[in-house]
Design a protein around this motif. Structure first.
Motif, PDB file in Angstrom:
ATOM      1  N   ALA A  39      32.704  14.925   0.828  1.00  0.00           N
ATOM      2  CA  ALA A  39      31.261  14.699   0.781  1.00  0.00           C
ATOM      3  C   ALA A  39      30.758  14.549  -0.645  1.00  0.00           C
ATOM      4  O   ALA A  39      29.740  13.898  -0.885  1.00  0.00           O
ATOM      5  CB  ALA A  39      30.531  15.842   1.478  1.00  0.00           C
ATOM      6  N   THR A  40      31.458  15.139  -1.603  1.00  0.00           N
ATOM      7  CA  THR A  40      31.024  15.039  -2.998  1.00  0.00           C
ATOM      8  C   THR A  40      31.071  13.595  -3.477  1.00  0.00           C
ATOM      9  O   THR A  40      30.124  13.098  -4.101  1.00  0.00           O
ATOM     10  CB  THR A  40      31.907  15.930  -3.886  1.00  0.00           C
ATOM     11  N   ALA A  41      32.190  12.908  -3.199  1.00  0.00           N
ATOM     12  CA  ALA A  41      32.319  11.518  -3.626  1.00  0.00           C
ATOM     13  C   ALA A  41      31.420  10.590  -2.823  1.00  0.00           C
ATOM     14  O   ALA A  41      31.039   9.514  -3.304  1.00  0.00           O
ATOM     15  CB  ALA A  41      33.774  11.077  -3.504  1.00  0.00           C
ATOM     16  N   LEU A  42      31.070  10.992  -1.588  1.00  0.00           N
ATOM     17  CA  LEU A  42      30.276  10.121  -0.714  1.00  0.00           C
ATOM     18  C   LEU A  42      28.796  10.458  -0.732  1.00  0.00           C
ATOM     19  O   LEU A  42      28.029   9.902   0.075  1.00  0.00           O
ATOM     20  CB  LEU A  42      30.810  10.219   0.722  1.00  0.00           C
ATOM     21  N   ALA A  43      28.380  11.343  -1.639  1.00  0.00           N
ATOM     22  CA  ALA A  43      26.982  11.790  -1.654  1.00  0.00           C
ATOM     23  C   ALA A  43      25.971  10.637  -1.757  1.00  0.00           C
ATOM     24  O   ALA A  43      24.923  10.670  -1.104  1.00  0.00           O
ATOM     25  CB  ALA A  43      26.772  12.788  -2.788  1.00  0.00           C
ATOM     26  N   PRO A  44      26.217   9.567  -2.551  1.00  0.00           N
ATOM     27  CA  PRO A  44      25.200   8.510  -2.672  1.00  0.00           C
ATOM     28  C   PRO A  44      25.099   7.600  -1.449  1.00  0.00           C
ATOM     29  O   PRO A  44      24.150   6.820  -1.344  1.00  0.00           O
ATOM     30  CB  PRO A  44      25.662   7.710  -3.902  1.00  0.00           C
ATOM     31  N   PHE A  45      26.073   7.652  -0.548  1.00  0.00           N
ATOM     32  CA  PHE A  45      26.133   6.677   0.538  1.00  0.00           C
ATOM     33  C   PHE A  45      25.328   7.158   1.746  1.00  0.00           C
ATOM     34  O   PHE A  45      25.478   8.302   2.199  1.00  0.00           O
ATOM     35  CB  PHE A  45      27.591   6.420   0.931  1.00  0.00           C
ATOM     36  N   VAL A  46      24.496   6.262   2.272  1.00  0.00           N
ATOM     37  CA  VAL A  46      23.596   6.616   3.367  1.00  0.00           C
ATOM     38  C   VAL A  46      23.758   5.630   4.513  1.00  0.00           C
ATOM     39  O   VAL A  46      24.312   4.540   4.361  1.00  0.00           O
ATOM     40  CB  VAL A  46      22.127   6.628   2.892  1.00  0.00           C
ATOM     41  N   ILE A  47      23.253   6.036   5.669  1.00  0.00           N
ATOM     42  CA  ILE A  47      23.282   5.163   6.844  1.00  0.00           C
ATOM     43  C   ILE A  47      22.147   4.138   6.712  1.00  0.00           C
ATOM     44  O   ILE A  47      21.010   4.484   6.360  1.00  0.00           O
ATOM     45  CB  ILE A  47      23.111   5.983   8.128  1.00  0.00           C
ATOM     46  N   ALA A  48      22.477   2.867   6.950  1.00  0.00           N
ATOM     47  CA  ALA A  48      21.490   1.796   6.814  1.00  0.00           C
ATOM     48  C   ALA A  48      21.572   0.860   8.019  1.00  0.00           C
ATOM     49  O   ALA A  48      22.608   0.760   8.682  1.00  0.00           O
ATOM     50  CB  ALA A  48      21.726   1.027   5.521  1.00  0.00           C
ATOM     51  N   GLU A  49      20.462   0.163   8.267  1.00  0.00           N
ATOM     52  CA  GLU A  49      20.416  -0.814   9.359  1.00  0.00           C
ATOM     53  C   GLU A  49      20.267  -2.214   8.775  1.00  0.00           C
ATOM     54  O   GLU A  49      19.499  -2.435   7.828  1.00  0.00           O
ATOM     55  CB  GLU A  49      19.238  -0.525  10.283  1.00  0.00           C
ATOM     56  N   VAL A  50      21.052  -3.131   9.334  1.00  0.00           N
ATOM     57  CA  VAL A  50      20.956  -4.524   8.907  1.00  0.00           C
ATOM     58  C   VAL A  50      19.788  -5.164   9.663  1.00  0.00           C
ATOM     59  O   VAL A  50      19.827  -5.311  10.894  1.00  0.00           O
ATOM     60  CB  VAL A  50      22.267  -5.284   9.185  1.00  0.00           C
ATOM     61  N   LEU A  51      18.743  -5.548   8.910  1.00  0.00           N
ATOM     62  CA  LEU A  51      17.556  -6.138   9.539  1.00  0.00           C
ATOM     63  C   LEU A  51      17.758  -7.611   9.849  1.00  0.00           C
ATOM     64  O   LEU A  51      17.309  -8.113  10.890  1.00  0.00           O
ATOM     65  CB  LEU A  51      16.344  -5.947   8.626  1.00  0.00           C
ATOM     66  N   SER A  52      18.441  -8.305   8.944  1.00  0.00           N
ATOM     67  CA  SER A  52      18.702  -9.734   9.158  1.00  0.00           C
ATOM     68  C   SER A  52      19.966 -10.127   8.421  1.00  0.00           C
ATOM     69  O   SER A  52      20.376  -9.466   7.454  1.00  0.00           O
ATOM     70  CB  SER A  52      17.518 -10.582   8.662  1.00  0.00           C
TER      71      SER A  52
END
Length: 787
Positions: A39-52
C-alpha cells in the motif's frame, strides 16, 4: 519465510501493528529481515471511471480518455485495447511513481495530445504479469478511493529468517503460536472438521520404506471441479510470492506455508494401481513438476504406482500425475518422511523446494492426520465432491518425549537471571509444554518441537520468552596486573606469515574449507567428507588451499580484474591429519605493460619462489641452507616447479600450476605453499647477532661452466659455495644459455662468486687458489670451465 499480517490474523487474534509484531518476532529469536507494505508504493493510485474514449487524432492504436478520479475530469492518452467509456480502473496522477515501470508520471504530450496521468495495468502496479490491458475493476468500485485500501492491499509483509532448529516456525501457525506465548494475542485453535466418508477408496496405499517414509496417509476425493481458487486464497499466496495455479494446487501451498504441512495431490486418472512409498530402483527416473528429469538411485524414497515413479518423496511431485482443469478425482497424500533421508536426496539431486525445506527440518508428526483432514475439508469446500475414508499405511513415529528432573534453578546458573519458578512454568505451558512436579519437574515436549532435547533447551525457551534483553551484561573476572600473552607459538607464526605476505602486496582471501569432490581430485584427492554438506559442491574437506584461491581468482577475472595477488592462511586436510598452511597465488601479469618493449610481463615460477623465500626468511627459516628439489606435487607443472627442503623436511613448494587446474584463468598462474607446521621451531631466547660491517671490500669473480642439461643450478651453486667456506660468502646464478656453439644436451651456467676477506686484502695467489677450488668443485658434478 514470508507471511502477511492478514495471514497471521487467520491464526492469531491480536490488534498489534506491524512494528510491534516485528519487534516481538526479533525478541523471540525470529530475525525479521524486512517489513514491507504494498500500500505504501500504491498510495497515489486511486479508483477512476472512464467517462469517454475517443480515437487519438495522430495514432491508430491510442485513445484519448476523459477520466474522473474523484476531483473532476482529466485527459489521459491510453494505448490499452480494453479502455472504454463506463469502465472503472486504477488511475495514477502526475507525480506518482509507477512501481512496475520505475518511472515518475508527469504531464506530457503524446503524439501532440496532452496526457495528465495514466490508467494502469496489473504489471505496471507490480501486482501481477497481466499487461494486455488496463485493470478492469468491478462496477461498484468507489471512484476517488485509494485503490490499495479498497483492494485489501494494505497488508504488511514480513520476511523472517527461520533458524534451522525452529522447524515449527516454517508455518505461519507456528509463528502465531510463539507470538501468543509472548502475550501478543490469543492463538486460534485449529478446527477438527467432521468429514462424511462416502466410500472406501479402491486405491491401495502402502509403505515399503518404513525408514524413509514411516507413515503414508491418503484420501480419495471424487467429483471435484478444479477451477481457479477464490480471491482470498489467491491474494494470500500472491502476497508471499506464490503464483496461484488452481484450487487444488493452491490448497496444498496454503497448508505448506500456513501450517508447515506439505501435501501432494495426484490425478487419479493418471495412476496405474495404488501408490507405494518405497526405495527407488536402479535406472528409474522421474519428470518432476519443475520440468526437469532426475535419475534416481536406491538411497532415495519415492512414491510410485504399479508402473513407475510419480513423486520424489517429500521433495517434489511428478509432472505426469499432476492435476489440471480436467481433473475430477484426486488422491490427497499426507506423509511423514525422515528428515535425514530428505536432506541427503535433496543434495544429491540438487533440488531446493518448499517441501524439502520443511521435511528436512522435521514436520510435526502429530499433525499428519489432522492436516489431511483439514486439507480434505478445504478441497470439499472449494472444489466440491465426496471424500473416502482415510487410508493409512505404516505408523507415525512416537512424538512424546520428556525431560525428567528439570530444575528451575538452571535458568540462574546458565543464563545469569532470576526467573521465578511459577513464571517459568507459565512460559513453558504457553509454549505447549506439559509441566508436572514441584521441586524438580517432569516436562513433556510438544510434538512440534523436535529441537528441544534437555534441560538447557528448556532454559533457552524460558529466557527467550522472559526476554533476552533482560540478561545482564556481566564481564568475566580478570586478574590484576598486565595480562600475559595468550597466543601460542603456532598462532604467532601464522600472524608473522600474514603480515609478511600482506606487506608484500598480496591480498588475503578467506575461502571455504570444503570443496567439490572433483576439485579435490585435482589436488591429490579429498580424504575427509562432510556428512551434512551445504551442497554437493561443498562436500569434501580441501587437501590444498589452492582450489579456493583459484576460484577467487576466477571470480575476479570474470569481473574484469585479471591481475590478482592472493594469499590465504588456513588448514588443509590430508590422510595424516590437518596441516597449517600458507598459500599464495599470482595470476595475470606481473607488469601490465613493460616500458621498454610495450609488452605485458606475466608471472613465472621465480615470482612465486621469491614470495615463498621472503616469507620463510621472515619466519626465521635459514633460507641459505634450503635445498631445491624437483618436482612439486602433481597439481604443479612438472618442469616448472620445485620443493624447498631442509634436510628431509619439505617446508614449501612453488611453481607454475598445471594447465589442467587453471582452465578458468587466462595465461600463466603461479602459486606457492608453505607448510607452517613443518617449519623448524625457533628458540624462544635466540638473539640476533650484532651487525658488524666488514672492514675490507668484497671481491667478485664470474665463472661460466658448461654442464649437462640435467644438472640443476642449485646443486652447482652449493658445490661452488663449499669450495672455500671461509672466503666465499655468496654465490648467485646470473646467466643460463643453451644452443649456439654448445653441443646438444649441454647448457652454460654463469655463476658469480663473492669473496669477503677478513684480515687482509686478498693476494693474486689467494684468488687463483680459490678459483682453482671452484673449478674442481664444479668438475666433480660434470661441469667444466667454458673456454
Amino acid at each position: 519465510m514470508k507471511f502477511t499480517r492478514s495471514w497471521l490474523a487467520r491464526y492469531l487474534d491480536s490488534d498489534a501493528d506491524a512494528a510491534t509484531i516485528a519487534d516481538a518476532l526479533t525478541r523471540l529469536g525470529l530475525e525479521v529481515e524486512s517489513v514491507s507494505n504494498p500500500a505504501t508504493a500504491l498510495a497515489p493510485f486511486v479508483i477512476a471511471e472512464v467517462l469517454s474514449a475517443e480515437p487519438h487524432p495522430q495514432a491508430d492504436k491510442l485513445q484519448v480518455l476523459s477520466v474522473d478520479a474523484g476531483s473532476g475530469a482529466v485527459q489521459v492518452v491510453c494505448g490499452a485495447p480494453n479502455a472504454r467509456a463506463g469502465m472503472k480502473g486504477v488511475f495514477g496522477p502526475p507525480g506518482a511513481q509507477v512501481p512496475g515501470l520505475d518511472l515518475t508520471l508527469k504531464v506530457a504530450a503524446i503524439r501532440g495530445v496532452e496526457s495528465r496521468g495514466m490508467m494502469c495495468s496489473s504489471r505496471e502496479l507490480g501486482l501481477g504479469e497481466e499487461h494486455d490491458g488496463i485493470m478492469d475493476l468491478a462496477a461498484d468500485a468507489p471512484v476517488g478511493v485509494a485503490y490499495a485500501a479498497w483492494a485489501g492491499l494494505d497488508d504488511p509483509l514480513f520476511d523472517v529468517a527461520v533458524t534451522p532448529n525452529r522447524q515449527d516456525c516454517m508455518g505461519v501457525y507456528g509463528i502465531a503460536r510463539d507470538l501468543a506465548a509472548l502475550g501478543l494475542g490469543t492463538l486460534k485453535p485449529r478446527p477438527a472438521p467432521v468429514l462424511s466418508e462416502a466410500f472406501v477408496s479402491p486405491l491401495r496405499i502402502a509403505t515399503e520404506d518404513t525408514e524413509g517414509c514411516p507413515a503414508f496417509l491418503a484420501r480419495h476425493v471424487r467429483g471435484v471441479v478444479n477451477g481457479p481458487s477464490p480471491a482470498w486464497l489467491q491474494r494470500l499466496l500472491a502476497a508471499v510470492g506464490q503464483k496461484p495455479i488452481s484450487a487444488l494446487v493452491d490448497i496444498t501451498n496454503y497448508f505448506s506455508i500456513g501450517h508447515g504441512r506439505p501435501l501432494h495431490v495426484y490425478d487419479v486418472a493418471t495412476l496405474q494401481g495404488g501408490l507405494t512409498a518405497r526405495r527407488a530402483r536402479a535406472g528409474e527416473s522421474v519428470l518432476a513438476l519443475n520440468g526437469k528429469s532426475y535419475a534416481l538411485d536406491p538411497s532415495m524414497t519415492v512414491i510410485a504406482d504399479d508402473a513407475h515413479v510419480h513423486d520424489i518423496g517429500g521433495i517434489m511431485g511428478g509432472m505426469e500425475s499432476g492435476v489440471s482443469e480436467a481433473t475430477t478425482e484426486v488422491l490427497i497424500e499426507a506423509a511423514f518422511f525422515a528428515p535425514e533421508r530428505i536432506g541427503a536426496t535433496g543434495r544429491a539431486l540438487g533440488i531446493t523446494s518448499d517441501a524439502r525445506a520443511r521435511f528436512e527440518r522435521g514436520v510435526d508428526p502429530a499433525f499428519v492426520a489432522p492436516g489431511l483432514d483439514l486439507a480434505t475439508a478445504m478441497v470439499l469446500e472449494l472444489c466440491g465432491g465426496e471424500a473416502s475414508a482415510m487410508a493409512v499405511a505404516g505408523g507415525v513415529p512416537e512424538a512424546a518425549r520428556t525431560v525428567a528432573a528439570y530444575d528451575p534453578g538452571q535458568v540462574a546458573r546458565l543464563a545469569g537471571i532470576e526467573v521465578p519458578a511459577e513464571e517459568q512454568r507459565a512460559i513453558l505451558e504457553r509454549l505447549g509444554f506439559g509441566v508436572s512436579g514441584e521441586a524438580r519437574w517432569t516436562v513433556t515436549i510438544p510434538s512440534w518441537r523436535r529441537d528441544v532435547d534437555g534441560g538447557a533447551d528448556l532454559v533457552e525457551e524460558v529466557v527467550r520468552l522472559h526476554g533476552l534483553d533482560r540478561v545482564p551484561a556481566t564481564p568475566l573476572p580478570r586478574a590484576e596486573g598486565v595480562a600475559k600473552p595468550t597466543a601460542t607459538a603456532a598462532q604467532r607464526l601464522e600472524r608473522r606469515a600474514r603480515r609478511t605476505l600482506a606487506s608484500r602486496g598480496l591480498n588475503e582471501a578467506i575461502t571455504w574449507s570444503f570443496i567439490a569432490e572433483a576439485d579435490a581430485a585435482r589436488f591429490g584427492g579429498g580424504v575427509a567428507t562432510v556428512e551434512n554438506p551445504i551442497s554437493a559442491e561443498l562436500a569434501v574437506m580441501r587437501p590444498s588451499l589452492l582450489p579456493g584461491l583459484l576460484a577467487a581468482a576466477a571470480r575476479n577475472a570474470a569481473r574484469g580484474l585479471a591481475d590478482v595477488r592472493l594469499f590465504e592462511i588456513g588448514r588443509r586436510y590430508r590422510d595424516d591429519g590437518e596441516h597449517a598452511t600458507a598459500a599464495l597465488l599470482l595470476a595475470g601479469d606481473r607488469v601490465p605493460r613493460d616500458w621498454r618493449t610495450g609488452k605485458a610481463l606475466p608471472f613465472d615460477a621465480f615470482d612465486a619462489k621469491a614470495e615463498v623465500m621472503a616469507t620463510l626468511a621472515a619466519l626465521g627459516v635459514p633460507v641459505e641452507r634450503l635445498g631445491v628439489q624437483a618436482p612439486a606435487e602433481g597439481h604443479y607443472h612438472p618442469g616448472r616447479s620445485a620443493r624447498l627442503v631442509l634436510g628431509k623436511a619439505v617446508l614449501a613448494q612453488f611453481g607454475e600450476l598445471h594447465p589442467s587446474v587453471t582452465a578458468e584463468l587466462r595465461g600463466t598462474v603461479v602459486a606457492g605453499e608453505i607448510m607452517l607446521d613443518a617449519l623448524p621451531q625457533r628458540g624462544a631466547k635466540r638473539a640476533r647477532a650484532v651487525f658488524a660491517p666488514p672492514a675490507l671490500q668484497a671481491v667478485t669473480r664470474d665463472y661460466a661452466f658448461v654442464a649437462p642439461e640435467s644438472l640443476s643450478a642449485d646443486a652447482l651453486l652449493r658445490a661452488v659455495a663449499a669450495a672455500d667456506k671461509a672466503l666465499i660468502v655468496d654465490v648467485a646464478l646470473f646467466d643460463r644459455f643453451s644452443g649456439g656453439s654448445l653441443e646438444p644436451g649441454q647448457v652454460s651456467l654463469g655463476v658469480q662468486v663473492t669473496l669477503q676477506p677478513a684480515a687482509a686484502t686478498l693476494t693474486d695467489a689467494q684468488l687463483e687458489a680459490v678459483g682453482a677450488a671452484v673449478v674442481v668443485a664444479a668438475a666433480k658434478l660434470g661441469a667444466t670451465l667454458r673456454a
